[in-house]
Motif scaffolding. Structure first.
Motif, PDB file in Angstrom:
ATOM      1  N   SER A   1     -53.621  33.090   2.772  1.00  6.91           N
ATOM      2  CA  SER A   1     -52.978  31.801   3.022  1.00  6.91           C
ATOM      3  C   SER A   1     -51.487  31.888   2.707  1.00  6.91           C
ATOM      4  O   SER A   1     -50.977  32.954   2.327  1.00  6.91           O
ATOM      5  CB  SER A   1     -53.662  30.719   2.190  1.00  6.91           C
ATOM      6  OG  SER A   1     -53.260  30.827   0.847  1.00  6.91           O
ATOM      7  N   GLY A   2     -50.795  30.787   2.850  1.00  5.12           N
ATOM      8  CA  GLY A   2     -49.350  30.751   2.616  1.00  5.12           C
ATOM      9  C   GLY A   2     -48.948  31.354   1.283  1.00  5.12           C
ATOM     10  O   GLY A   2     -47.935  32.059   1.181  1.00  5.12           O
ATOM     11  N   THR A   3     -49.753  31.122   0.276  1.00 10.84           N
ATOM     12  CA  THR A   3     -49.425  31.616  -1.067  1.00 10.84           C
ATOM     13  C   THR A   3     -49.396  33.147  -1.103  1.00 10.84           C
ATOM     14  O   THR A   3     -48.612  33.737  -1.851  1.00 10.84           O
ATOM     15  CB  THR A   3     -50.435  31.044  -2.089  1.00 10.84           C
ATOM     16  OG1 THR A   3     -50.443  29.626  -1.956  1.00 10.84           O
ATOM     17  CG2 THR A   3     -50.059  31.397  -3.518  1.00 10.84           C
TER      18      THR A   3
ATOM     19  N   MET B   1     -46.002  33.954  -0.107  1.00 12.90           N
ATOM     20  CA  MET B   1     -45.052  33.686  -1.199  1.00 12.90           C
ATOM     21  C   MET B   1     -45.095  34.822  -2.216  1.00 12.90           C
ATOM     22  O   MET B   1     -44.073  35.314  -2.677  1.00 12.90           O
ATOM     23  CB  MET B   1     -45.422  32.366  -1.895  1.00 12.90           C
ATOM     24  CG  MET B   1     -45.289  31.135  -1.005  1.00 12.90           C
ATOM     25  SD  MET B   1     -46.255  29.721  -1.640  1.00 12.90           S
ATOM     26  CE  MET B   1     -45.114  28.986  -2.798  1.00 12.90           C
TER      27      MET B   1
ATOM     28  N   PHE C   1     -44.525  23.115  -4.915  1.00 10.67           N
ATOM     29  CA  PHE C   1     -44.436  24.459  -4.343  1.00 10.67           C
ATOM     30  C   PHE C   1     -43.225  25.214  -4.878  1.00 10.67           C
ATOM     31  O   PHE C   1     -43.254  26.442  -4.995  1.00 10.67           O
ATOM     32  CB  PHE C   1     -44.529  24.392  -2.818  1.00 10.67           C
ATOM     33  CG  PHE C   1     -45.880  23.859  -2.406  1.00 10.67           C
ATOM     34  CD1 PHE C   1     -47.007  24.634  -2.575  1.00 10.67           C
ATOM     35  CD2 PHE C   1     -46.035  22.560  -1.945  1.00 10.67           C
ATOM     36  CE1 PHE C   1     -48.277  24.137  -2.270  1.00 10.67           C
ATOM     37  CE2 PHE C   1     -47.289  22.051  -1.627  1.00 10.67           C
ATOM     38  CZ  PHE C   1     -48.416  22.845  -1.792  1.00 10.67           C
TER      39      PHE C   1
ATOM     40  N   ARG D   1     -44.621  26.577  -7.875  1.00  8.24           N
ATOM     41  CA  ARG D   1     -45.484  27.731  -7.616  1.00  8.24           C
ATOM     42  C   ARG D   1     -44.651  29.001  -7.468  1.00  8.24           C
ATOM     43  O   ARG D   1     -45.011  30.053  -7.997  1.00  8.24           O
ATOM     44  CB  ARG D   1     -46.328  27.494  -6.362  1.00  8.24           C
ATOM     45  CG  ARG D   1     -47.306  28.630  -6.100  1.00  8.24           C
ATOM     46  CD  ARG D   1     -48.298  28.302  -5.007  1.00  8.24           C
ATOM     47  NE  ARG D   1     -49.136  27.169  -5.365  1.00  8.24           N
ATOM     48  CZ  ARG D   1     -50.066  26.633  -4.564  1.00  8.24           C
ATOM     49  NH1 ARG D   1     -50.279  27.161  -3.362  1.00  8.24           N
ATOM     50  NH2 ARG D   1     -50.782  25.598  -4.950  1.00  8.24           N
TER      51      ARG D   1
ATOM     52  N   VAL E   1     -37.930  26.136  -1.576  1.00  3.87           N
ATOM     53  CA  VAL E   1     -38.910  25.546  -0.664  1.00  3.87           C
ATOM     54  C   VAL E   1     -38.131  24.656   0.283  1.00  3.87           C
ATOM     55  O   VAL E   1     -37.467  23.715  -0.164  1.00  3.87           O
ATOM     56  CB  VAL E   1     -39.971  24.730  -1.437  1.00  3.87           C
ATOM     57  CG1 VAL E   1     -40.930  24.057  -0.460  1.00  3.87           C
ATOM     58  CG2 VAL E   1     -40.737  25.636  -2.400  1.00  3.87           C
TER      59      VAL E   1
ATOM     60  N   ASN F   1     -39.129  22.651   2.972  1.00  5.76           N
ATOM     61  CA  ASN F   1     -39.723  21.317   3.082  1.00  5.76           C
ATOM     62  C   ASN F   1     -40.739  21.199   1.939  1.00  5.76           C
ATOM     63  O   ASN F   1     -41.801  21.817   1.988  1.00  5.76           O
ATOM     64  CB  ASN F   1     -40.407  21.180   4.441  1.00  5.76           C
ATOM     65  CG  ASN F   1     -40.916  19.774   4.710  1.00  5.76           C
ATOM     66  OD1 ASN F   1     -40.139  18.888   5.037  1.00  5.76           O
ATOM     67  ND2 ASN F   1     -42.204  19.554   4.578  1.00  5.76           N
TER      68      ASN F   1
ATOM     69  N   THR G   1     -43.512  19.884   0.388  1.00  6.53           N
ATOM     70  CA  THR G   1     -44.654  19.108   0.870  1.00  6.53           C
ATOM     71  C   THR G   1     -45.187  18.114  -0.166  1.00  6.53           C
ATOM     72  O   THR G   1     -45.697  17.051   0.187  1.00  6.53           O
ATOM     73  CB  THR G   1     -45.792  20.090   1.235  1.00  6.53           C
ATOM     74  OG1 THR G   1     -45.225  21.183   1.957  1.00  6.53           O
ATOM     75  CG2 THR G   1     -46.857  19.436   2.069  1.00  6.53           C
TER      76      THR G   1
ATOM     77  N   ASP H   1     -39.596  29.461   1.324  1.00  4.56           N
ATOM     78  CA  ASP H   1     -40.900  28.948   1.748  1.00  4.56           C
ATOM     79  C   ASP H   1     -40.634  27.937   2.866  1.00  4.56           C
ATOM     80  O   ASP H   1     -40.090  26.860   2.613  1.00  4.56           O
ATOM     81  CB  ASP H   1     -41.582  28.304   0.529  1.00  4.56           C
ATOM     82  CG  ASP H   1     -42.840  27.510   0.872  1.00  4.56           C
ATOM     83  OD1 ASP H   1     -43.044  27.162   2.056  1.00  4.56           O
ATOM     84  OD2 ASP H   1     -43.617  27.214  -0.061  1.00  4.56           O
TER      85      ASP H   1
ATOM     86  N   ILE I   1     -43.130  26.946   4.786  1.00  5.96           N
ATOM     87  CA  ILE I   1     -44.539  26.793   5.171  1.00  5.96           C
ATOM     88  C   ILE I   1     -44.793  25.481   5.906  1.00  5.96           C
ATOM     89  O   ILE I   1     -45.612  25.442   6.826  1.00  5.96           O
ATOM     90  CB  ILE I   1     -45.456  27.008   3.935  1.00  5.96           C
ATOM     91  CG1 ILE I   1     -45.347  28.490   3.504  1.00  5.96           C
ATOM     92  CG2 ILE I   1     -46.916  26.638   4.242  1.00  5.96           C
ATOM     93  CD1 ILE I   1     -46.152  28.895   2.289  1.00  5.96           C
ATOM     94  N   THR I   2     -44.082  24.400   5.537  1.00  4.29           N
ATOM     95  CA  THR I   2     -44.247  23.162   6.319  1.00  4.29           C
ATOM     96  C   THR I   2     -42.972  22.759   7.065  1.00  4.29           C
ATOM     97  O   THR I   2     -42.793  21.593   7.384  1.00  4.29           O
ATOM     98  CB  THR I   2     -44.745  21.984   5.455  1.00  4.29           C
ATOM     99  OG1 THR I   2     -43.899  21.868   4.303  1.00  4.29           O
ATOM    100  CG2 THR I   2     -46.187  22.174   5.027  1.00  4.29           C
TER     101      THR I   2
ATOM    102  N   GLN J   1     -52.033  27.114   8.844  1.00  2.23           N
ATOM    103  CA  GLN J   1     -52.736  25.822   8.966  1.00  2.23           C
ATOM    104  C   GLN J   1     -51.830  24.604   8.847  1.00  2.23           C
ATOM    105  O   GLN J   1     -52.312  23.500   8.688  1.00  2.23           O
ATOM    106  CB  GLN J   1     -53.846  25.747   7.908  1.00  2.23           C
ATOM    107  CG  GLN J   1     -53.421  25.349   6.497  1.00  2.23           C
ATOM    108  CD  GLN J   1     -52.826  26.466   5.663  1.00  2.23           C
ATOM    109  OE1 GLN J   1     -52.300  27.423   6.187  1.00  2.23           O
ATOM    110  NE2 GLN J   1     -52.890  26.341   4.355  1.00  2.23           N
ATOM    111  N   LYS J   2     -50.514  24.822   8.950  1.00  2.00           N
ATOM    112  CA  LYS J   2     -49.602  23.683   8.818  1.00  2.00           C
ATOM    113  C   LYS J   2     -49.016  23.374  10.198  1.00  2.00           C
ATOM    114  O   LYS J   2     -49.776  23.075  11.121  1.00  2.00           O
ATOM    115  CB  LYS J   2     -48.548  23.996   7.760  1.00  2.00           C
ATOM    116  CG  LYS J   2     -49.139  24.522   6.442  1.00  2.00           C
ATOM    117  CD  LYS J   2     -49.428  23.428   5.441  1.00  2.00           C
ATOM    118  CE  LYS J   2     -50.133  23.952   4.215  1.00  2.00           C
ATOM    119  NZ  LYS J   2     -49.488  23.662   2.957  1.00  2.00           N
TER     120      LYS J   2
HETATM  121  C1  PLP Z   1     -49.430  24.356   1.775  1.00  2.00           C
HETATM  122  C2  PLP Z   1     -48.185  24.901   1.178  1.00  2.00           C
HETATM  123  C3  PLP Z   1     -48.164  26.112   0.471  1.00  2.00           C
HETATM  124  C4  PLP Z   1     -49.411  26.852   0.088  1.00  2.00           C
HETATM  125  O1  PLP Z   1     -50.054  27.350   1.118  1.00  2.00           O
HETATM  126  P1  PLP Z   1     -51.598  27.804   1.004  1.00  2.00           P
HETATM  127  O2  PLP Z   1     -51.832  28.100   2.445  1.00  2.00           O
HETATM  128  O3  PLP Z   1     -52.367  26.651   0.478  1.00  2.00           O
HETATM  129  O4  PLP Z   1     -51.651  28.989   0.156  1.00  2.00           O
HETATM  130  C5  PLP Z   1     -46.957  26.602   0.017  1.00  2.00           C
HETATM  131  N1  PLP Z   1     -45.816  25.927   0.222  1.00  2.00           N
HETATM  132  C6  PLP Z   1     -45.789  24.763   0.863  1.00  2.00           C
HETATM  133  C7  PLP Z   1     -44.485  24.067   1.045  1.00  2.00           C
HETATM  134  C8  PLP Z   1     -46.961  24.209   1.364  1.00  2.00           C
HETATM  135  O5  PLP Z   1     -46.938  23.031   1.999  1.00  2.00           O
END
Ligand code: PLP
Length: 376
Positions: free
Chosen positions: A62-64, A67, A88, A91, A132, A134, A136, A161, A163-164, A186-187
């Protein structure tokens, strides 16, 4: 038969049928021209969404995982300045503690990042910065261009990041000076969960750590991606690659500019509805920070609770998100990313408005009508 609920979360998001069907087939060999072409299609379509000409690799995770790959390969043993204004950002700071010497440059969740503190950290020798784009958890859009400018001035590597944001909002990794950018499947890409794509600049590759992780060794990912046909170092999640390819082709067919405009229009419509209701958006923004165009965080009205509100919205067939950690009970979040459009958004706002009305929240006006005016 009960209809499946509408997922208006900041991930996972509804997956178009064409993308789902791409997975329903016999296994293929991942050391083959066929798989190589799938991988190549993904990175070709993702490049404009990242705004990069750098190499992009795809990790099964996944996204993590993306990262952690970024921090482990480029932050090992280094001074890392971590910008934190939400979950995030935290994280990335937590991951950085496992590999390097991070300092957290933090502000309250959903408030502007301390950019002066970043400038000081860079003066004092921070070699890597995490951001990060965006956030989330708080619905705030952080100033990646400005952070990139500061990093370049001090020759620090920037890990972002996205991711979104990637695939849903403007991202110009190369122009902003982003060395490593990450997106999750999945985003905004509207693919099933389980893949992370990571772009890596030449500058970053020159500084890759000697002491790298094994499974997430980005040098190995890049070496295998340079083969013809393209490969991954170990067996990838092939069905997810097949689905991601289809999701990426949909992005290419829509055109990234159109896709970003669609996301911005949906975000504006949600904000118009929130204003018409007389509710407050959660983030505090300034001239450099903005509201997210892919997820909107709203303060829960006093007359109700998180459980009641999201529970009733769910009974109306729509799943929205609550707050994370200390924001649980204080905010709700509506994801409007991926393949959704006006019908899904209006259904969500309609369910919210009806639920708030029934729960005794005094709303100023008709947010659904205001959003519909904005969209039509
Ligand atoms: C969802 C998200 C993540 C984590 O992604 P996973 O797919 O749950 O591991 C990291 N950063 C941001 C900004 C997110 O929205």
């Amino acid at each position: 038969m009960e209809k499946e609920p509408l997922l208006m979360l900041p991930g996972p998001v509804p997956v178009p049928e064409r993308v789902r069907l791409a997975m329903a087939r016999q296994a293929i060999n991942h050391r083959s021209a066929e798989f190589g072409a799938v991988y190549a299609d993904c990175v070709r379509c993702l490049a404009p969404a990242f705004g990069t000409e750098n190499r992009i690799v795809i990790i099964s995770g996944s996204g993590t995982a993306g990262m952690e790959a970024a921090v482990a390969n480029f932050g090992r043993g280094r001074k890392i300045a971590c910008l934190v204004n939400g979950k995030f950002g935290e994280r990335l700071f937590d991951i950085s503690k496992r590999y390097g010497e991070p300092i957290a440059l933090a502000s309250a969740w959903g408030t502007p990042l301390p950019l002066e503190a970043l400038a000081e950290s860079l003066e004092e020798g921070a070699e890597v910065v995490t951001l990060v784009h965006n956030e989330t958890s708080a619905g705030i859009l952080n100033p990646a261009r400005e952070v990139g400018r500061l990093c370049r001035r001090h020759d620090a590597l920037l890990i972002m990041d996205g991711i979104t944001s990637i695939g849903g909002d403007v991202v110009e990794a190369d122009r902003w000076g982003v060395d490593v950018a990450i997106v999750g499947s999945q985003k905004c890409l509207a693919a099933p969960a389980g893949l992370a794509a990571v772009s890596v600049s030449e500058r970053a590759m020159e500084r890759i750590a000697d002491d790298r992780p094994y499974y997430l060794d980005l040098a190995a990912y890049l070496k295998n991606a340079n083969k013809d046909p393209m490969e991954t170092p170990y067996t990838p999640a092939v069905p997810l690659f097949l689905a991601l390819r289809e999701a990426c082709l949909l992005i290419e067919e829509e055109g990234i500019e159109h896709r970003i405009m669609r996301h911005q229009r949906l975000a504006q419509a949600v904000r118009v509805a929130v204003a018409a209701w007389g509710l407050s958006l959660f983030p505090s923004i300034d001239g450099q920070h903005g509201y997210s165009n892919t997820v909107t965080a709203v303060r829960i009205p006093e007359a109700t609770t998180d459980g009641e509100l999201r529970g009733l919205v769910k009974r109306l067939g729509v799943i929205i998100a609550g707050g994370q950690d200390h924001l649980k009970g204080q905010i709700f979040r509506v994801g409007h990313m991926g393949a959704v459009g006006a019908p899904e958004l209006l259904a969500t706002l309609g369910a919210l408005q009806a639920a708030m009305g029934r729960l005794g929240c005094r709303l100023d006006g008709d947010g659904v009508a205001a959003a519909a005016d904005h969209l039509a």
